[in-house]
Write an enzyme that holds these catalytic residues in place. Structure first.
Site, short mmCIF file in Angstrom:
data_model
loop_
_atom_site.label_atom_id
_atom_site.label_comp_id
_atom_site.label_asym_id
_atom_site.label_seq_id
_atom_site.Cartn_x
_atom_site.Cartn_y
_atom_site.Cartn_z
N TYR A 294 -86.55 -45.62 -7.53
CA TYR A 294 -85.58 -45.02 -8.46
C TYR A 294 -84.22 -44.98 -7.78
O TYR A 294 -84.06 -44.42 -6.69
CB TYR A 294 -86.03 -43.61 -8.81
N TYR A 344 -79.71 -48.08 -16.88
CA TYR A 344 -80.26 -46.74 -16.62
C TYR A 344 -81.07 -46.32 -17.83
O TYR A 344 -80.52 -45.84 -18.82
CB TYR A 344 -79.12 -45.76 -16.37
#
Lengths: 390, 357
Positions: A294, A344
């Site tokens: 991430y 994102y």
């Protein structure tokens, strides 16, 4: 106790385009991604009996089900803590399938995070009510410490102090992600790599973070179809077997502001996830050929490499030096370009890339991939997966 | 002159403001003319800016820019609509709020804040598109000019999809007082600026109706504005904020085992006791970690500002601002002592200033 390992698989993935302004409702994005994932798996809406998303998702499971034409649901669940939910949705789906609560579960995340509510902007509602989260935020937001970049920057500064890491070490993560995105046509930053000099010259957002340490903001949706490994083997695509799935939270845990624990240079919650994953999978760091880490902000990519056992504490900057996490490096990280480069979508697009790597169908395919590690949001209670071929 | 105030006005204003804020960013029309040298030349001439980068093609070509660039401060110029708005122009989310205020006697206007951020230079031929986001309505406030509302909005200018400049703009819309010259003091941080002559298409700036020679005596009445942000407080945390208001830095202490704890909570994690008291900290500390906030703008704060995790000799950490110190001088390990800042009529925040070690 029977293990979850190997009993379920991701059988389909689907996504919308990734943009800065989808021009469509979030519900429509969700429906499009779910349809795409079902088509990919070769399943129909009638095959779905479970749905999981994030607590932050604005689209109720029943609303998505109505749009897609999914009928009876025997399982629906939400996973909390922002982007920390990403792999958690798959864990919940896998548990439901493994226990027979549901047969086929769709996980999804859909939002107009750039053209709608932007997470990077100060939000006056952050303090607000005296809920446990409102009270937690209230030790920070009155001081103007109220954006994700600022919350992460506080950890990054201490990490730099403790280990001698520099902004350039963070920059190497951004350069790697943008290099990967440059050859991924689905990425917002397709064809737009950056240099370390450009990273260093980009403006401050919250020192020590430059603009290019921060992931982009995107509109879009991603959906995944989880079913039993056995059934997945009979479907259209090669299954990405869920070899391990875990959630984790640490002692003294807060949402993004765990500044009160003894040490501020690690991500203990990711340590919890990592230990669970390796144990469940019967694998270790040297057994994965690619990792999806991430990357909402570059410093936590370094911290994750350490927490997950790829290197020792404070050694991640050496690990990423010289292209260590690039596609031809010792551990290719985020071959799709990550959230810094592709989009994102709160971590869900990374899971889709892990599936493509297992299938061997990524545009930036790593050679001989058998196992891929995936992580979810950092700085929050989080989750992770190990996906395997087979 | 006495104005009859519609008792529902405030609620209607706030409801409208909430709707406009929820509308998010609304794009206006692209610049009527692309960025061009004649307009740059007139502007630079009027401003007395002789920088050759703006007007001298040869000098500009030899510079790092490789050609003429527009002065960043011209950003509003490109999308100003002129005296008459173009027909059919899409309203900004600000227009309706200003109109409701105008229609209810708040006809005066003074611009109180204009903060611009430039991401890059514009070049001739580019056509920036302004996008306006309604950021907030606070009031009514009693000010030296008269009772009024502060209206705040943000504008982002885009070229293609790339944000090239941003602006926070705030005006006070007020009911002009009669019979007394307006006077008063203004928050020193607020840069005074006269509003544009007419509304800017993208920015929706209000018409200039008064000289900006005075400002707000902060005296809120009615609904409380969102900023400064106040903490949520409950029975577990009230003692801390009550202490801050009295100039005490209170740290929760378990009444049974004596353990100190911050942030506080209802039950001692060490001994399970719910019996609590507090210790008053010495007020000394040192920087354990810190950030310098630059972007995006935080309402009510002037960037750059410093937020630190402060380690106290009592053995707990606390977050606060480091003030009265240039951000570049802050470092980990820096000795600090506590001070207190009155944020408005109610809220006091403990903050930190450098201390001789």
């Amino acid at each position: 106790m029977s293990s979850l390992s190997g009993r379920t698989a991701v059988a389909g993935i689907g996504a919308t385009e990734f943009s800065k302004k989808s021009g469509r409702s979030e519900l429509r994005l969700a429906a499009e991604a779910v349809h795409a994932a079902l088509d990919d798996a070769g399943l129909s809406p009638a095959d779905v009996d479970g749905m999981v998303t994030y607590t932050q998702d604005a689209n109720q499971e029943i609303a998505v089900a109505r749009e897609v034409g999914i009928g009876d649901l025997s399982f629906f669940s939400r996973v909390h803590y922002g982007g920390g939910a990403a792999c958690g949705t798959v864990l919940h789906a896998a548990m439901a399938v493994a226990t027979g609560v549901a047969g086929t579960v769709v996980c999804y995340r859909a939002f107009n995070e750039r053209s709608g509510r932007r997470f990077g902007q100060p939000d006056a509602r952050l303090g607000g009510e005296p809920s446990s989260q409102g009270l937690e935020m209230s030790w920070h937001v009155p001081y103007g410490l109220m954006t994700p970049a600022a919350w992460v920057a506080m950890f990054a500064r201490r990490y730099m102090h403790a280990y001698g890491a520099t902004s350039e070490d963070f920059g190497r993560v951004a350069v790697a992600m943008r290099r990967h995105a440059a050859t991924n046509p689905a990425a917002w930053f397709h064809g737009r790599p950056i240099t370390l000099e450009e990273h260093q010259a980009s403006r401050w957002i919250v020192e020590p973070l430059h603009l290019l340490d921060c992931c982009q903001e995107s509109d879009g949706a991603v959906a995944l179809v989880v079913t039993s490994a056995e059934r997945a083997r009979d479907l259209r695509r090669s299954p990405a077997v869920i070899r391990a799935a875990a959630q984790g939270s640490g002692a003294g845990q807060m949402m993004m502001t765990s500044y009160y624990r003894d040490d501020m240079t690690g991500l203990p919650e990711m340590g919890v996830v990592g230990r669970r994953l390796w144990e469940q999978a019967g694998l270790g760091p040297s057994d994965v050929q690619a990792a999806i880490l991430y990357d909402h902000f570059t410093p936590f990519v370094l911290t994750q490499l350490e927490e997950l056992g790829f290197c020792g504490r404070g050694e991640a900057r050496d690990y990423v030096a010289g292209g260590g996490i690039e596609i031809d490096g010792r551990l290719p990280v985020n071959p799709h370009g990550g959230q810094l480069g592709e989009a994102y979508i709160h971590g869900m697009n990374g899971i889709a890339e892990a599936v493509r790597q297992i299938r061997g169908t990524s545009v930036n395919q790593v050679r001989d991939v058998r196992n891929v590690l995936v992580t979810a949001g950092t700085g929050v209670p989080t989750s992770g997966l190990v996906l395997s071929a087979g | 002159m006495t104005l009859i105030t519609d008792p529902t006005l405030h609620d209607r204003l706030m409801a409208l403001a909430e709707r406009q804020a929820a509308a998010g960013e609304v794009r206006g029309p692209a610049a009527a003319d692309p960025v061009n040298v004649p307009m740059i030349r007139h502007w630079a001439d009027a401003m007395g800016d002789a920088n050759p980068l703006y007007t001298d093609a040869e000098a500009a070509a030899a510079s790092v820019h490789g050609g003429i660039v527009a002065p960043p401060a011209m950003i509003q110029v490109w999308t100003m609509p002129g005296v008459n708005r173009r027909a059919g122009q899409r309203p900004t989310p600000v227009d309706e709020v200003l109109a409701m205020l105008d229609g209810n006697g708040y006809t005066g206007v003074v611009a109180t804040n204009c903060e611009q951020t430039y991401h890059r230079y514009l070049r001739p031929g580019e056509r920036p598109v302004p996008a306006t986001r309604f950021a907030g309505l606070t009031g009514p406030k009693r000010t030296a000019l008269g009772e009024g509302y502060f209206v705040t909005w943000n504008v982002t200018w885009y070229c293609e999809e790339e944000p090239v400049a941003e602006m926070l703009f705030r005006v006070l819309k007020f009911r002009p007082r009669t019979g007394r010259a307006a006077s008063g003091t203004q928050d020193g941080r607020a840069r005074e600026q006269e509003a544009g002559a007419r509304r800017d298409s993208g920015a929706g700036e209000g018409p200039a109706g008064a000289r900006p020679d005075s400002g707000a005596e902060e005296a809120p009445a009615g609904a409380r504005p969102p900023y400064p942000l106040r903490p949520a407080v409950n029975e577990d945390t009230a003692f801390f904020w009550e202490g801050a208001a009295r100039g005490e830095l209170r740290i929760q202490k378990c009444a049974d085992c004596g353990q100190l704890r911050h942030p506080p909570g209802p039950m001692c994690p060490s001994c399970r006791s719910a019996a609590r008291t507090y210790a008053v900290a010495s007020g000394q500390g040192e920087v354990y970690s810190y950030v310098v906030h630059h972007h995006p703008p935080v309402p009510g704060r002037q960037a750059p500002f410093v937020v630190a995790v402060v380690e106290l000799p009592e053995g707990v950490r606390i977050v606060g601002n480091v003030v009265d110190c240039p951000p570049s001088e802050v470092g980990i390990g820096m000795p600090l002592r506590v001070t207190y800042r009155q944020m408005d009529d109610e809220l006091v925040l403990p903050m930190w200033i450098p201390r001789e070690s």
